[in-house]
Design a protein around this motif. Sequence first.
Motif, PDB file in Angstrom:
ATOM      1  N   ARG A  21       0.827  -1.201   0.000  1.00  0.00           N
ATOM      2  CA  ARG A  21       0.000   0.000   0.000  1.00  0.00           C
ATOM      3  C   ARG A  21       0.867   1.259   0.000  1.00  0.00           C
ATOM      4  NH1 ARG A  21      -5.624   1.341   3.014  1.00  0.00           N
ATOM      5  NH2 ARG A  21      -5.596   3.600   2.712  1.00  0.00           N
ATOM      6  N   GLY A  22       1.962   1.224   0.732  1.00  0.00           N
ATOM      7  CA  GLY A  22       2.871   2.365   0.728  1.00  0.00           C
ATOM      8  C   GLY A  22       3.407   2.652  -0.660  1.00  0.00           C
ATOM      9  N   THR A  25       0.531   3.991  -2.976  1.00  0.00           N
ATOM     10  CA  THR A  25       0.214   5.382  -2.665  1.00  0.00           C
ATOM     11  C   THR A  25       1.260   6.330  -3.241  1.00  0.00           C
ATOM     12  OG1 THR A  25      -0.897   4.701  -0.618  1.00  0.00           O
ATOM     13  CG2 THR A  25      -0.260   7.009  -0.797  1.00  0.00           C
ATOM     14  N   ALA A  26       2.527   5.954  -3.108  1.00  0.00           N
ATOM     15  CA  ALA A  26       3.605   6.803  -3.622  1.00  0.00           C
ATOM     16  C   ALA A  26       3.544   6.911  -5.138  1.00  0.00           C
ATOM     17  CB  ALA A  26       4.957   6.244  -3.188  1.00  0.00           C
ATOM     18  N   ILE A  51      -6.844   5.534  -1.509  1.00  0.00           N
ATOM     19  CA  ILE A  51      -5.667   6.058  -2.224  1.00  0.00           C
ATOM     20  C   ILE A  51      -6.100   6.998  -3.341  1.00  0.00           C
ATOM     21  CG2 ILE A  51      -3.667   5.453  -3.648  1.00  0.00           C
ATOM     22  CD1 ILE A  51      -3.569   2.780  -2.101  1.00  0.00           C
ATOM     23  N   LYS A  54      -7.136  10.300  -1.949  1.00  0.00           N
ATOM     24  CA  LYS A  54      -5.988  11.049  -1.426  1.00  0.00           C
ATOM     25  C   LYS A  54      -5.139  11.652  -2.541  1.00  0.00           C
ATOM     26  CE  LYS A  54      -1.900  10.447   1.529  1.00  0.00           C
ATOM     27  NZ  LYS A  54      -1.147   9.481   2.389  1.00  0.00           N
ATOM     28  N   THR A  55      -4.972  10.919  -3.634  1.00  0.00           N
ATOM     29  CA  THR A  55      -4.027  11.328  -4.675  1.00  0.00           C
ATOM     30  C   THR A  55      -4.680  11.844  -5.951  1.00  0.00           C
ATOM     31  OG1 THR A  55      -3.919   9.107  -5.649  1.00  0.00           O
ATOM     32  CG2 THR A  55      -2.391   9.593  -3.830  1.00  0.00           C
ATOM     33  N   THR A 228       8.693   3.443   8.096  1.00  0.00           N
ATOM     34  CA  THR A 228       7.283   3.580   7.752  1.00  0.00           C
ATOM     35  C   THR A 228       7.040   3.126   6.324  1.00  0.00           C
ATOM     36  OG1 THR A 228       7.452   5.832   6.865  1.00  0.00           O
ATOM     37  CG2 THR A 228       7.167   5.604   9.266  1.00  0.00           C
ATOM     38  N   GLU A 230       5.460   4.772   4.201  1.00  0.00           N
ATOM     39  CA  GLU A 230       5.643   5.950   3.354  1.00  0.00           C
ATOM     40  C   GLU A 230       7.102   6.099   2.931  1.00  0.00           C
ATOM     41  OE1 GLU A 230       1.941   6.284   5.586  1.00  0.00           O
ATOM     42  OE2 GLU A 230       4.008   5.976   6.274  1.00  0.00           O
ATOM     43  N   GLU A 231       8.027   5.852   3.858  1.00  0.00           N
ATOM     44  CA  GLU A 231       9.452   5.916   3.527  1.00  0.00           C
ATOM     45  C   GLU A 231       9.811   4.844   2.507  1.00  0.00           C
ATOM     46  OE1 GLU A 231      11.588   7.598   7.552  1.00  0.00           O
ATOM     47  OE2 GLU A 231      10.669   5.613   7.653  1.00  0.00           O
ATOM     48  N   GLY A 233       7.723   3.422   0.360  1.00  0.00           N
ATOM     49  CA  GLY A 233       7.093   3.759  -0.909  1.00  0.00           C
ATOM     50  C   GLY A 233       7.858   4.811  -1.686  1.00  0.00           C
ATOM     51  N   ALA A 234       8.452   5.769  -0.975  1.00  0.00           N
ATOM     52  CA  ALA A 234       9.205   6.840  -1.635  1.00  0.00           C
ATOM     53  C   ALA A 234      10.412   6.285  -2.390  1.00  0.00           C
ATOM     54  CB  ALA A 234       9.653   7.872  -0.611  1.00  0.00           C
TER      55      ALA A 234
END
Length: 262
Positions: A21-22, A25-26, A51, A54-55, A228, A230-231, A233-234
Amino acid sequence: MDLGLTGKRALVMGGGRGIGRGIATALAAEGASVAIVSRNREALERAALEIGDKTGAPMMAVAADLGDRASIAKAFHRIAEAFGGVDILINNSGGPPPSGAAGIAPEQWQTQFEAMVLNVIGLTDLALPGMRARGWGRVLTVASSGVIQPIPTIGMSNTLRSALVGWSKTLAGEVGKDGVTVNMLLPGRIATERVAQLDNMVAGRQGKPVEEIAAKAAGDIPVGRYGTIEEFGAVAAFLASDKASYVTGSMIRIDGGATRSI
């Protein structure tokens, strides 16, 4: 930084939760159209909706079982038809039950090998012809830091994910001139349900509170905490981008410095 992902089409396995999911999302935040795939249809559709809200990116949710080759092939063709192709493939399979390496029934090895290795390779083979024909593609395979520094509590994972290391490196050499890069992402302790499960298992075995186990594990990581999604995914989004076109055949550690080898 514009990663050049606007209009690209991504398929993210295990995209309904955790690391998948991360990544989804990214990629969506960078302008890609994203299809997420997993077994839990309800959770998957909810994740796609969240998602997308959000995006603002086009999202698609397709339920399929990575343990079932026919199910995965059907999902791929459905996504490729809807999107007009797949430019970015994120191979992200669930891990096997925690275990050592000895005393596991051959049938269990075979079941996990098919889901974690053979079907990942098969899915990639479905995506590659289109990528090569277009002269652009990204294949990212999520494994584990255990392929470098084996983790005692996940012997099957250490073994089976290591098989993908040789495959990924070999494949990178075969498709690089076609504009396709192939890399592996090696997570350390990322705050996901899977890591929480492992922490709870260790806590139960040692008879200690899970908070104590997690604090000890975080203290052993140079940055002093879990990562995380998010990290994670980036990093995946960068490797999927035009900016990373000269990075292939690599294993990227996303572990806060926890892996001790050079």
